[in-house]
Design a protein around this motif. Structure first.
Motif, PDB file in Angstrom:
ATOM      1  N   SER A 221      10.742  -3.279   3.695  1.00 62.08           N
ATOM      2  CA  SER A 221      11.996  -3.971   3.388  1.00 62.08           C
ATOM      3  C   SER A 221      13.144  -2.988   3.183  1.00 62.08           C
ATOM      4  O   SER A 221      14.309  -3.387   3.150  1.00 62.08           O
ATOM      5  N   ARG A 222      12.821  -1.709   3.073  1.00 65.71           N
ATOM      6  CA  ARG A 222      13.839  -0.679   2.849  1.00 65.71           C
ATOM      7  C   ARG A 222      14.211  -0.009   4.173  1.00 65.71           C
ATOM      8  O   ARG A 222      13.478  -0.052   5.138  1.00 65.71           O
ATOM      9  N   GLY A 223      15.373   0.623   4.170  1.00 64.93           N
ATOM     10  CA  GLY A 223      15.779   1.401   5.335  1.00 64.93           C
ATOM     11  C   GLY A 223      17.143   0.996   5.851  1.00 64.93           C
ATOM     12  O   GLY A 223      17.889   0.248   5.210  1.00 64.93           O
ATOM     13  N   LEU A 224      17.484   1.500   7.023  1.00 65.43           N
ATOM     14  CA  LEU A 224      18.759   1.206   7.678  1.00 65.43           C
ATOM     15  C   LEU A 224      18.539   0.176   8.772  1.00 65.43           C
ATOM     16  O   LEU A 224      17.599   0.301   9.568  1.00 65.43           O
ATOM     17  N   GLN A 225      19.417  -0.812   8.848  1.00 66.40           N
ATOM     18  CA  GLN A 225      19.269  -1.890   9.810  1.00 66.40           C
ATOM     19  C   GLN A 225      20.408  -1.858  10.826  1.00 66.40           C
ATOM     20  O   GLN A 225      21.560  -1.589  10.478  1.00 66.40           O
ATOM     21  N   PHE A 226      20.072  -2.159  12.084  1.00 66.38           N
ATOM     22  CA  PHE A 226      21.035  -2.099  13.180  1.00 66.38           C
ATOM     23  C   PHE A 226      20.885  -3.340  14.065  1.00 66.38           C
ATOM     24  O   PHE A 226      19.780  -3.847  14.245  1.00 66.38           O
ATOM     25  N   ASN A 227      22.001  -3.774  14.636  1.00 61.69           N
ATOM     26  CA  ASN A 227      21.935  -4.837  15.640  1.00 61.69           C
ATOM     27  C   ASN A 227      22.211  -4.297  17.039  1.00 61.69           C
ATOM     28  O   ASN A 227      22.345  -5.061  17.993  1.00 61.69           O
ATOM     29  N   ASN A 228      22.304  -2.985  17.143  1.00 60.96           N
ATOM     30  CA  ASN A 228      22.552  -2.324  18.422  1.00 60.96           C
ATOM     31  C   ASN A 228      21.593  -1.154  18.549  1.00 60.96           C
ATOM     32  O   ASN A 228      21.620  -0.223  17.730  1.00 60.96           O
ATOM     33  N   SER A 229      20.740  -1.200  19.561  1.00 59.51           N
ATOM     34  CA  SER A 229      19.702  -0.177  19.709  1.00 59.51           C
ATOM     35  C   SER A 229      20.277   1.205  19.949  1.00 59.51           C
ATOM     36  O   SER A 229      19.707   2.208  19.515  1.00 59.51           O
ATOM     37  N   ALA A 230      21.413   1.282  20.647  1.00 60.32           N
ATOM     38  CA  ALA A 230      22.018   2.591  20.917  1.00 60.32           C
ATOM     39  C   ALA A 230      22.493   3.243  19.621  1.00 60.32           C
ATOM     40  O   ALA A 230      22.369   4.465  19.447  1.00 60.32           O
ATOM     41  N   MET A 231      23.023   2.455  18.694  1.00 64.04           N
ATOM     42  CA  MET A 231      23.411   3.000  17.392  1.00 64.04           C
ATOM     43  C   MET A 231      22.199   3.528  16.642  1.00 64.04           C
ATOM     44  O   MET A 231      22.260   4.572  15.982  1.00 64.04           O
ATOM     45  N   MET A 232      21.078   2.818  16.752  1.00 58.17           N
ATOM     46  CA  MET A 232      19.874   3.252  16.066  1.00 58.17           C
ATOM     47  C   MET A 232      19.351   4.560  16.666  1.00 58.17           C
ATOM     48  O   MET A 232      18.868   5.436  15.935  1.00 58.17           O
ATOM     49  N   VAL A 233      19.460   4.718  17.977  1.00 54.09           N
ATOM     50  CA  VAL A 233      19.068   5.974  18.613  1.00 54.09           C
ATOM     51  C   VAL A 233      19.929   7.115  18.088  1.00 54.09           C
ATOM     52  O   VAL A 233      19.427   8.204  17.772  1.00 54.09           O
ATOM     53  N   ASP A 234      21.235   6.876  17.969  1.00 51.27           N
ATOM     54  CA  ASP A 234      22.125   7.907  17.429  1.00 51.27           C
ATOM     55  C   ASP A 234      21.727   8.292  16.003  1.00 51.27           C
ATOM     56  O   ASP A 234      21.777   9.472  15.621  1.00 51.27           O
ATOM     57  N   ALA A 235      21.326   7.288  15.210  1.00 52.59           N
ATOM     58  CA  ALA A 235      20.897   7.573  13.836  1.00 52.59           C
ATOM     59  C   ALA A 235      19.631   8.424  13.829  1.00 52.59           C
ATOM     60  O   ALA A 235      19.492   9.356  13.020  1.00 52.59           O
ATOM     61  N   ALA A 236      18.697   8.128  14.715  1.00 55.39           N
ATOM     62  CA  ALA A 236      17.469   8.929  14.795  1.00 55.39           C
ATOM     63  C   ALA A 236      17.781  10.353  15.229  1.00 55.39           C
ATOM     64  O   ALA A 236      17.225  11.324  14.689  1.00 55.39           O
ATOM     65  N   LEU A 237      18.671  10.514  16.196  1.00 58.68           N
ATOM     66  CA  LEU A 237      19.053  11.852  16.655  1.00 58.68           C
ATOM     67  C   LEU A 237      19.698  12.655  15.536  1.00 58.68           C
ATOM     68  O   LEU A 237      19.537  13.878  15.471  1.00 58.68           O
ATOM     69  N   ALA A 238      20.400  11.968  14.654  1.00 53.94           N
ATOM     70  CA  ALA A 238      21.075  12.637  13.538  1.00 53.94           C
ATOM     71  C   ALA A 238      20.134  12.916  12.370  1.00 53.94           C
ATOM     72  O   ALA A 238      20.564  13.463  11.346  1.00 53.94           O
ATOM     73  N   GLY A 239      18.851  12.555  12.524  1.00 50.50           N
ATOM     74  CA  GLY A 239      17.888  12.813  11.466  1.00 50.50           C
ATOM     75  C   GLY A 239      17.971  11.846  10.297  1.00 50.50           C
ATOM     76  O   GLY A 239      17.507  12.155   9.201  1.00 50.50           O
ATOM     77  N   MET A 240      18.521  10.656  10.531  1.00 48.77           N
ATOM     78  CA  MET A 240      18.706   9.690   9.453  1.00 48.77           C
ATOM     79  C   MET A 240      17.455   8.873   9.161  1.00 48.77           C
ATOM     80  O   MET A 240      17.416   8.144   8.167  1.00 48.77           O
TER      81      MET A 240
END
Length: 302
Positions: A221-240
């Motif tokens: 239930s915890r974490g960061l939520q996105f409605n756009n997969s490309a934004m989520m990829v950017d977050a992963a690349l940034a080490g988030m």
């Protein structure tokens, strides 16, 4: 010989309704109202003096006469479309309008599109990035790229690529105080969530992965939520945080070392990417070369 033909609009209305299985779908394709389709079909039945549909509360059903009439009509309209296209022979020059999901455009298509433009400089591209499926006639779209199961009534679809789903993270997260060596290590890291993931794509959510591996120490239930997969990829690349990646969106980043596939775990995705377009225009030279290029590019470098 004088040809005895019913009104063309009535024929188009019946062919679309019969092919798509509904007056509403036919109205969308022909950009008229369902009532207009119903009226045209009724006038055709009166002209032919036969019943083409059985109208029931739960939908339309073709009669035997309707079933016999449909194939030749569809072939006839396809021939008319092809005859019109043939006026331009095999010319490729002109505008090609493409509808593409935003995440696929950003993470896969745009980095590869210069190759297409170099190969076919005579084709002018118009890209429409939209999370919803565009309407081919109303929005003047030639080709749509869709993420789904490949069943698109009334359209020709061609598989571009299948996908795998697997957890990925920035290499920086593997070098920290809690390296990601096992599934249990996720309890020390932020989970990235696609909160609009379709229920049919259950492997894009964390619960089944953790259940499969017997992990009960991670709070999904915890974490960061996105409605756009490309934004989520950017977050992963940034080490988030750690995300569940799809081949089309993270594959190149994994190959280049910007993301690392974790735990040697992969699942085949239920959805795939397809190129779709109306059957009547599918053989236009511009459409054909673009779809061929999509498939060949996906096969050659993922």
């Amino acid at each position: 010989m004088v040809r005895r033909l019913p009104p063309l609009n009535a024929l188009r209305a019946f062919e679309a309704a019969a092919r798509l299985g509904s007056f509403t779908a036919a109205a969308d394709e022909l950009n008229v109202t369902p009532a207009a389709i119903s009226h045209q079909v009724k006038s055709l039945e009166e002209y032919l003096n036969v019943e083409l549909f059985v109208r029931l509360p739960r939908g339309l059903y073709l009669t035997d006469d309707g079933k016999a009439y449909l194939p030749d009509l569809t072939a006839g309209f396809d021939s008319l479309a092809h005859a019109t296209d043939s006026l331009h022979g095999s010319r490729l020059d002109g505008l090609l309008a493409i509808s593409v999901p935003p995440s696929f455009a950003q993470c896969w298509l745009m980095s590869r599109l210069p190759d297409f433009c170099k190969r076919y400089p005579q084709i002018d591209l118009r890209l429409e990035s939209n999370a919803e499926n565009s309407h081919f006639i109303k929005d003047q779209i030639d080709v749509g790229i869709r993420h789904g199961l490949g069943r698109y009534p009334g359209l020709r679809s061609r598989l571009i690529m299948t996908e795998e789903i697997y957890p990925v993270a920035s290499p920086a997260l593997l070098a920290g105080a809690h390296p990601l060596r096992t599934w249990n290590d996720l309890r020390y890291h932020t989970l990235l969530h696609d909160y609009v993931a379709n229920d049919r794509e259950r492997w894009l959510t964390w619960e089944p992965w953790l259940d499969l591996n017997g992990i009960h120490t991670v709070d999904v239930s915890r974490g960061l939520q996105f409605n756009n997969s490309a934004m989520m990829v950017d977050a992963a690349l940034a080490g988030m945080g750690v995300m569940l990646g799809r081949t089309a969106l993270v594959g190149q980043h994994v190959r280049d070392g910007r993301l690392v596939a974790l735990f040697d775990s992969r699942r085949t995705a239920d959805f795939s990417y397809y190129a779709v377009c109306p059957e009547a225009t599918a053989d236009k030279p511009r459409i054909r070369v673009f779809v061929d290029w999509l498939v060949q590019t996906a096969q050659s470098n993922g």
